[in-house]
Design a protein around this motif. Structure first.
Motif, PDB file in Angstrom:
ATOM      1  N   PHE A  62       5.078  53.768 -90.164  1.00  0.00           N
ATOM      2  CA  PHE A  62       5.674  52.442 -90.045  1.00  0.00           C
ATOM      3  C   PHE A  62       5.451  51.634 -91.319  1.00  0.00           C
ATOM      4  O   PHE A  62       4.367  51.672 -91.906  1.00  0.00           O
ATOM      5  CB  PHE A  62       5.045  51.666 -88.889  1.00  0.00           C
ATOM      6  N   ARG A  63       6.463  50.923 -91.733  1.00  0.00           N
ATOM      7  CA  ARG A  63       6.313  49.897 -92.754  1.00  0.00           C
ATOM      8  C   ARG A  63       5.718  48.669 -92.066  1.00  0.00           C
ATOM      9  O   ARG A  63       6.259  48.185 -91.082  1.00  0.00           O
ATOM     10  CB  ARG A  63       7.679  49.578 -93.361  1.00  0.00           C
ATOM     11  N   CYS A  64       4.592  48.171 -92.576  1.00  0.00           N
ATOM     12  CA  CYS A  64       3.838  47.152 -91.847  1.00  0.00           C
ATOM     13  C   CYS A  64       3.499  45.924 -92.692  1.00  0.00           C
ATOM     14  O   CYS A  64       3.402  45.998 -93.922  1.00  0.00           O
ATOM     15  CB  CYS A  64       2.529  47.732 -91.310  1.00  0.00           C
ATOM     16  N   ILE A  65       3.302  44.830 -91.994  1.00  0.00           N
ATOM     17  CA  ILE A  65       2.667  43.630 -92.537  1.00  0.00           C
ATOM     18  C   ILE A  65       1.206  43.659 -92.093  1.00  0.00           C
ATOM     19  O   ILE A  65       0.898  43.982 -90.948  1.00  0.00           O
ATOM     20  CB  ILE A  65       3.353  42.356 -92.009  1.00  0.00           C
ATOM     21  N   LYS A  66       0.322  43.323 -93.003  1.00  0.00           N
ATOM     22  CA  LYS A  66      -1.114  43.386 -92.733  1.00  0.00           C
ATOM     23  C   LYS A  66      -1.702  41.977 -92.744  1.00  0.00           C
ATOM     24  O   LYS A  66      -1.448  41.199 -93.658  1.00  0.00           O
ATOM     25  CB  LYS A  66      -1.784  44.247 -93.814  1.00  0.00           C
ATOM     26  N   PHE A  67      -2.460  41.660 -91.701  1.00  0.00           N
ATOM     27  CA  PHE A  67      -3.132  40.360 -91.692  1.00  0.00           C
ATOM     28  C   PHE A  67      -4.454  40.446 -90.960  1.00  0.00           C
ATOM     29  O   PHE A  67      -4.758  41.445 -90.295  1.00  0.00           O
ATOM     30  CB  PHE A  67      -2.227  39.273 -91.105  1.00  0.00           C
ATOM     31  N   ARG A  68      -5.237  39.381 -91.067  1.00  0.00           N
ATOM     32  CA  ARG A  68      -6.534  39.316 -90.405  1.00  0.00           C
ATOM     33  C   ARG A  68      -6.625  38.044 -89.564  1.00  0.00           C
ATOM     34  O   ARG A  68      -6.484  36.945 -90.096  1.00  0.00           O
ATOM     35  CB  ARG A  68      -7.682  39.336 -91.415  1.00  0.00           C
ATOM     36  N   PRO A  69      -6.865  38.173 -88.262  1.00  0.00           N
ATOM     37  CA  PRO A  69      -7.175  36.992 -87.450  1.00  0.00           C
ATOM     38  C   PRO A  69      -8.524  36.426 -87.870  1.00  0.00           C
ATOM     39  O   PRO A  69      -9.450  37.181 -88.171  1.00  0.00           O
ATOM     40  CB  PRO A  69      -7.216  37.533 -86.022  1.00  0.00           C
ATOM     41  N   MET A  70      -8.623  35.116 -87.897  1.00  0.00           N
ATOM     42  CA  MET A  70      -9.887  34.456 -88.226  1.00  0.00           C
ATOM     43  C   MET A  70     -10.672  34.294 -86.931  1.00  0.00           C
ATOM     44  O   MET A  70     -10.417  33.395 -86.130  1.00  0.00           O
ATOM     45  CB  MET A  70      -9.636  33.105 -88.897  1.00  0.00           C
ATOM     46  N   LEU A  71     -11.651  35.163 -86.687  1.00  0.00           N
ATOM     47  CA  LEU A  71     -12.318  35.286 -85.404  1.00  0.00           C
ATOM     48  C   LEU A  71     -13.538  34.384 -85.305  1.00  0.00           C
ATOM     49  O   LEU A  71     -14.036  33.849 -86.298  1.00  0.00           O
ATOM     50  CB  LEU A  71     -12.744  36.744 -85.197  1.00  0.00           C
ATOM     51  N   VAL A  72     -14.023  34.238 -84.061  1.00  0.00           N
ATOM     52  CA  VAL A  72     -15.275  33.524 -83.831  1.00  0.00           C
ATOM     53  C   VAL A  72     -16.408  34.534 -83.928  1.00  0.00           C
ATOM     54  O   VAL A  72     -16.528  35.437 -83.101  1.00  0.00           O
ATOM     55  CB  VAL A  72     -15.283  32.857 -82.438  1.00  0.00           C
ATOM     56  N   GLU A  73     -17.240  34.416 -84.948  1.00  0.00           N
ATOM     57  CA  GLU A  73     -18.291  35.403 -85.170  1.00  0.00           C
ATOM     58  C   GLU A  73     -19.522  35.107 -84.326  1.00  0.00           C
ATOM     59  O   GLU A  73     -19.715  33.987 -83.863  1.00  0.00           O
ATOM     60  CB  GLU A  73     -18.681  35.440 -86.653  1.00  0.00           C
ATOM     61  N   GLY A  74     -20.326  36.140 -84.114  1.00  0.00           N
ATOM     62  CA  GLY A  74     -21.615  35.952 -83.446  1.00  0.00           C
ATOM     63  C   GLY A  74     -21.681  36.556 -82.069  1.00  0.00           C
ATOM     64  O   GLY A  74     -22.634  37.247 -81.735  1.00  0.00           O
ATOM     65  N   ARG A  75     -20.682  36.313 -81.201  1.00  0.00           N
ATOM     66  CA  ARG A  75     -20.732  36.806 -79.827  1.00  0.00           C
ATOM     67  C   ARG A  75     -20.359  38.290 -79.760  1.00  0.00           C
ATOM     68  O   ARG A  75     -20.998  39.075 -79.089  1.00  0.00           O
ATOM     69  CB  ARG A  75     -19.799  35.986 -78.939  1.00  0.00           C
TER      70      ARG A  75
END
Length: 262
Positions: free
Chosen positions: A198-211
């Protein structure tokens, strides 16, 4: 869920929409990312183990809430194989999403993960910017999403002029609290799967860290670089190990998928 309780929830949500209809004009978003009847199927891996399977389905028929057409989306997840023996997962999420405004009116959450159980019903009122659960009624920012509706709303975002590092803000609701579900655009990449490349777009969700997550950018998502924007792969590091989720099947896509090779 008991049918009587479900009908009561739907009735109350419909009344909320109808009674507030003259107070505020909601946004209108045109998109061709998905349609009723779409089904997406995924396989989940924990390290080298086949750990689970998940399905996202847009029910074939629209629902009518207060004279507004709505999508009814159901997401299910379950553990499989040896993983099911020591950590049984049976999850179900439902969201009723306004077709034009791409906002949730109702969110139903049924979680059973290793004996940890959550039963939650949330109704949203986007005319008064509030959300009501069994425990509390809170004020919410304009255009707040639930966990399911956020995914479908994100598929309508136009990334055509996005540059690496651009952040697209989304306000999310969970457990009577508001948290950012912003996504950072990383670039483009081809991803090879069992279904093809697949030709894709790549991104990162900005998550809540720690839990659960060690860092707020521990998750990477690849979505098809076409009008569907379907997730092809999700990969994340958690506090113990890593998880990968791959697309293994789809039905009734609104557009041709961006497959460039088998």
């Amino acid at each position: 869920m008991n049918l009587r309780i479900r009908f009561l929830i739907l009735f109350l949500a419909a009344c909320t929409i109808t009674s507030a209809a003259g107070q505020k004009k909601l946004r209108s978003l045109n998109h061709n990312a998905f349609r009723p009847g779409e089904v997406l199927k995924f396989r989940i891996h924990y390290g080298f183990m086949d750990a689970g399977e998940a399905t996202l389905e847009v029910k074939p028929e629209l629902k009518n809430f207060g004279n507004r057409d709505c999508y009814h989306v159901v997401g299910t997840g379950r553990s499989v194989g040896a993983f099911d023996w020591f950590f049984k997962v049976r999850d179900r999420y439902e969201s009723v999403i306004d077709k034009d405004a791409m906002l949730p009116w109702l969110f139903i959450r049924r979680v059973n993960e290793g004996g940890y159980i959550i039963n939650q019903n949330v109704s949203f009122n986007h005319f008064s910017d509030s959300a009501k659960s069994e425990k509390a009624t809170i004020s919410i920012p304009e255009n707040t999403q639930d966990l399911v509706s956020a995914f479908y709303y994100a598929r309508t975002i136009d990334f055509s002029n996005a540059k690496e590092g651009d952040v697209f803000p989304i306000n999310g609701y969970l457990d009577d609290a508001i948290f950012p579900m912003n996504i950072k655009y990383i670039g483009k990449e081809e991803i090879k799967t069992k279904m093809g490349t697949f030709r894709c777009i790549k991104f990162r969700p900005m998550l809540v860290e720690g839990r659960v997550f060690k860092d707020n950018e521990d998750m990477t998502v690849w979505v098809s670089d076409d009008s569907n924007r379907i997730p092809v792969r999700v990969q994340t590091d958690i506090l113990v190990g890593s998880i990968k989720m791959d697309l293994v099947g789809y039905e009734n896509l609104a557009n041709q998928p961006a497959i460039v090779g088998k």
